[in-house]
Design a protein around this motif. Structure first.
Motif, short mmCIF file in Angstrom:
data_model
loop_
_atom_site.label_atom_id
_atom_site.label_comp_id
_atom_site.label_asym_id
_atom_site.label_seq_id
_atom_site.Cartn_x
_atom_site.Cartn_y
_atom_site.Cartn_z
N ALA A 74 18.77 7.21 2.93
CA ALA A 74 18.76 6.97 1.49
C ALA A 74 18.06 8.10 0.74
N THR A 128 5.20 15.60 3.77
CA THR A 128 3.73 15.68 3.77
C THR A 128 3.20 14.99 5.02
N ILE A 168 2.23 11.07 -3.28
CA ILE A 168 3.20 10.00 -3.02
C ILE A 168 3.92 9.53 -4.29
N GLU A 183 0.86 -1.18 0.00
CA GLU A 183 0.00 0.00 0.00
C GLU A 183 0.90 1.24 0.00
N TYR A 212 10.38 12.84 3.80
CA TYR A 212 9.06 13.07 3.18
C TYR A 212 8.27 13.91 4.16
N MET A 237 1.36 12.61 7.31
CA MET A 237 0.83 11.26 7.06
C MET A 237 -0.22 10.92 8.12
N PRO A 276 -2.21 11.64 1.72
CA PRO A 276 -1.22 12.42 0.96
C PRO A 276 -1.40 12.23 -0.54
N MET A 322 5.62 4.89 2.70
CA MET A 322 6.21 6.16 3.11
C MET A 322 6.61 6.15 4.59
N ARG A 323 5.87 5.38 5.39
CA ARG A 323 6.20 5.31 6.83
C ARG A 323 7.54 4.61 7.08
N TYR A 364 14.05 3.31 6.69
CA TYR A 364 14.72 2.03 6.85
C TYR A 364 15.53 1.63 5.61
N LEU A 365 15.26 2.31 4.49
CA LEU A 365 15.90 1.95 3.22
C LEU A 365 17.40 2.27 3.23
N LEU A 394 0.80 4.50 1.27
CA LEU A 394 1.13 5.25 2.50
C LEU A 394 2.03 4.44 3.43
N GLU A 395 1.81 3.13 3.45
CA GLU A 395 2.62 2.29 4.35
C GLU A 395 4.08 2.25 3.91
N TRP A 444 6.28 12.13 -5.69
CA TRP A 444 7.44 12.29 -4.80
C TRP A 444 8.44 11.15 -5.01
#
Lengths: 188, 518
Positions: free
Chosen positions: B326, B332, A114, A74, B330, B334, A111, A79-80, A84-85, A76-77, A117
């Motif tokens: 990385a 915006t 997404i 999903e 962001y 949430m 948002p 973006m949270r 961690y990347l 939005l999930e 962005w």
């Protein structure tokens, strides 16, 4: 060492996706660890699983900034979990929007930016539309396995290894449907 | 050797099986629930049961142990609060068959009302406590705990945390060791804790603790891993993995037996390094102990007291390192995604009506606690299992009839059986006039749909007597008891209004099956 995060909304099958991945990695001779979310958070809340495999793994949690593949069911999930990347990591996301409660009640906005962005900020992002594949697989529940199909193109294991792991992990009556879904995912 | 990737909780069940365990008891509670589910599903050799609450689970376990069986009782951290009374005294009686208690703490309060650190219980109740750092070790520690229990005549607690209970790794499988159930031998001096016996037993358990401290120093449960730096880190449980990950070159004292702690080993380790640290989740349990030994150590000055530890938190504290970033932030806003009641959930109808009637709602523990959140926003107090009814009576004691006519208590079927019955007796006995809503969805839902005494089925899947909540309410003296399906919201509203207005105790059984069960 490979670090993978599966993210999504409770009920999307995040845990099963990580189970299949662990099975593949274990059968290939790797040490494997995973961490998952149960209980209250599963009632439609944000959920994620950390999967790690390599010669020797200690922590069941991936350190921030060290995730090789961030796979979200999903938008939005995803973006949270961005922090961690790892700098070399890849984002794979299902192009779906599931409104959380504050959006449903009108208290907050989902948002709108997404996808834009992601496209302008990340070199390694794959935004996929799974709707056709799910229709063809015959079940919306196969989303997790379709996503695994996409992920499998980036990992070292062969198609047969994945199919064997799916056979071992999912309920017998859903094996054929899931293998079909997996192969549809590989084409996306 | 067979091995499999399994969940920490399944590894605990496997450990009990391999140790020859005969009986297992529990009340479901995240993050411990899957332990007994796995026992019942995978190991038919063990008689497994859900008890109505953790206190009863521990008492059944104590009885089985004293009668001669190897027994495991599993519960979440707040469950051990409920079972604390028997724990503290069965610590005095000791055991006959091995007696192992699994305690699952929930740092981060993922699915709990608090994040208490139950290592304090081991010290307070004078029982040994083992702490594995992952599923594979959890299986081995459970097996060892049975042996320690029989050898030292103590119940033994194995403490796991959410990150162990709900993490998976490769676990090697061993065979079951068949252990005969011992004879029950009458021994009132040991098993009947009148004051004269208790004083004698207290002396014995203090002596046993001294022997256990020796065991803690020498058994290998606590071990020193030599590094190449001058730094030494004492660590335990899942935090050990984070330390190994971010401080691979440092000296480590890995604590696997957290009570009693190994004094000699700690002293020797402290002397071998130039700087001494402790990385532990939640309270400064080891830190305070080491400081009381007169050894200087750094812990909570740099390691957070609140919430779960994570690799990046330990990395920052120990090495001053920030994680790689990385992507840009962001920015915006949430919207959060809190857990929600399912579509068509019976509790949804209940809370819409309670919200509309603008009542004060004393809540309890279950899925229905989500009634506190929008769009329902219809819960105003909640503390622990069974608290709603007692608190509801307390409201009335504070403000009399005025508040009783504007308030209700809501409690689920399983929670009512767990610890709602005695407060309902209190409400009648002490002349309360409040209304209690039992939200009967025919299952223990939040922990993943377990049976309970009101469903008429056991953990082993057998048919059994189905507790009749209406008859029970009448038996304790409630004359006004109504059953209603909340989906008929007009009728439900009419009944709630009528019962809240009545100046005598009443129970509304709001009866509708959880949407997730067939």
């Amino acid at each position: 060492m490979k670090n993978i995060i599966f993210a999504g909304v409770g009920g999307q099958g995040v845990i099963l996706a990580s189970k299949v991945t662990m099975e593949v990695a274990k059968n290939a001779g790797y040490d494997v660890k995973e961490s998952e979310v149960h209980g209250m958070a599963q009632r439609g809340g944000s959920v994620d699983c950390n999967v790690r495999f390599g010669e020797k793994v200690y922590s069941p949690l991936i350190k921030k900034g060290e995730t090789d593949f961030l796979v979200s069911f999903e938008l939005l999930e995803l973006m949270r979990k961005l922090e961690y990347l790892s700098p070399e990591g890849t984002l794979i996301v299902n192009r779906e929007q599931i409104d959380p409660a504050p959006v449903q009640t009108g208290a907050m906005k989902y948002p709108p930016d997404i996808e834009d962005w992601l496209k302008s900020n990340s070199k390694n992002v794959k935004i996929i539309d799974t709707r056709e594949a799910l229709k063809e697989a015959g079940s919306r529940k196969a989303l997790n396995i379709v996503m695994l199909g996409v992920l499998s193109n980036y990992l070292e294991f062969g198609k047969e290894q994945w199919e064997e792991a799916i056979r071992k992990t999912v309920k017998e009556k859903f094996v054929d449907m899931n293998i079909k879904a997996f192969n549809l995912g590989r084409e996306l | 050797m067979t091995n499999k990737v399994i969940l920490g909780n399944e590894a605990v069940a496997r450990g009990a099986y391999e140790a020859g365990c005969h009986v297992a008891t529990a009340y479901p509670g995240t993050p411990s629930t899957e332990i007994l589910e796995s026992v019942a599903r995978d190991f038919k050799e063990i008689k497994a049961q859900w008890s109505p609450n953790e206190k009863v689970a521990l008492e059944v376990a104590a009885g089985a142990s004293i009668a001669g069986a190897r027994v495991l009782a599993a519960m979440k951290h707040v469950g051990l609060n409920v079972a604390a009374d028997p724990l503290f005294t069965f610590s005095y009686t000791g055991v006959n068959g091995g007696f192992v208690i699994i305690n699952a703490d929930d740092p981060g309060a993922w699915s709990s009302q608090n994040e208490q650190d139950n290592r304090h219980f081991a010290r307070a109740a004078k029982v040994p406590m083992l702490e594995p750092s992952g599923p594979a070790e959890a299986k081995e520690f459970v097996k060892l705990a049975f042996d320690i229990s029989e050898q030292y005549d103590r119940p033994v607690i194995v403490r796991i945390t959410t990150r162990i209970a709900h993490s998976q790794e490769i676990v090697n499988f061993g065979d079951r060791k068949e252990v005969p159930v011992k004879e029950f031998v009458r021994n009132p001096q040991k098993y009947v804790m009148i004051p004269a016996h208790a004083r004698v037993r207290h002396k014995i358990i203090e002596e046993q603790l001294i022997k256990l401290k020796e065991y803690s120093n020498t058994s290998g449960l606590n071990r020193i891993e030599k590094g190449t730096t001058k730094r030494g880190i004492i660590t335990n449980g899942v935090a050990y993995n984070y330390v190994k990950e971010v401080c691979p070159d440092d000296n480590i004292l890995k604590i696997g037996m957290v009570w009693p702690l190994p004094d000699d080993m700690i002293r020797q380790f402290a002397e071998s390094v130039e700087e001494l640290y402790v990385v532990e989740e939640l309270d400064p349990f080891i830190e305070d102990y080491v400081k009381a030994m007169g050894i200087s150590i750094t812990g909570k000055d740099i390691i957070p007291l609140l919430g779960e530890l994570k690799p990046e938190i330990v990395d920052k504290a120990m090495n001053g390192k920030d994680p790689d970033q990385a992507l840009p932030d962001y920015t915006t806003e949430m919207p959060p995604r809190p857990p929600q009641l399912c579509k068509g959930c019976p509790h949804g109808y209940v809370f819409r009506v309670l919200n509309k009637l603008d009542l004060n709602v004393n809540g309890d523990i279950g899925c229905y606690t989500l009634g506190v959140l929008p769009p329902y926003s219809a819960m105003h107090s909640q503390g622990c299992m069974g608290a709603s009814i007692g608190m509801h009576l307390g409201f009335e004691k504070a403000h009399g009839d005025k508040l009783a006519r504007k308030s209700v208590a809501v409690i689920g079927d399983s929670t009512f059986v767990h610890s709602g019955i005695t407060p309902l007796i209190d409400l009648v006995y002490n002349k309360g006039t409040g209304t209690v809503l039992i939200l009967d969805n025919r299952v223990t839902a939040m922990t993943g749909h377990q049976d309970n005494p009101a469903t008429g089925k056991t953990l082993m899947g057998e048919e059994t007597h189905e507790l009749d909540l209406e008859m029970l309410s009448r038996a304790v003296g409630v004359k006004r008891v109504v059953k209603v399906d909340p989906k008929d919201m007009d009728e439900f509203e009419r009944i709630v209004k009528e019962e809240v207005a009545a100046k005598e105790p009443s129970v509304i059984i709001s009866l509708r099956k959880c949407v997730l069960i067939k």
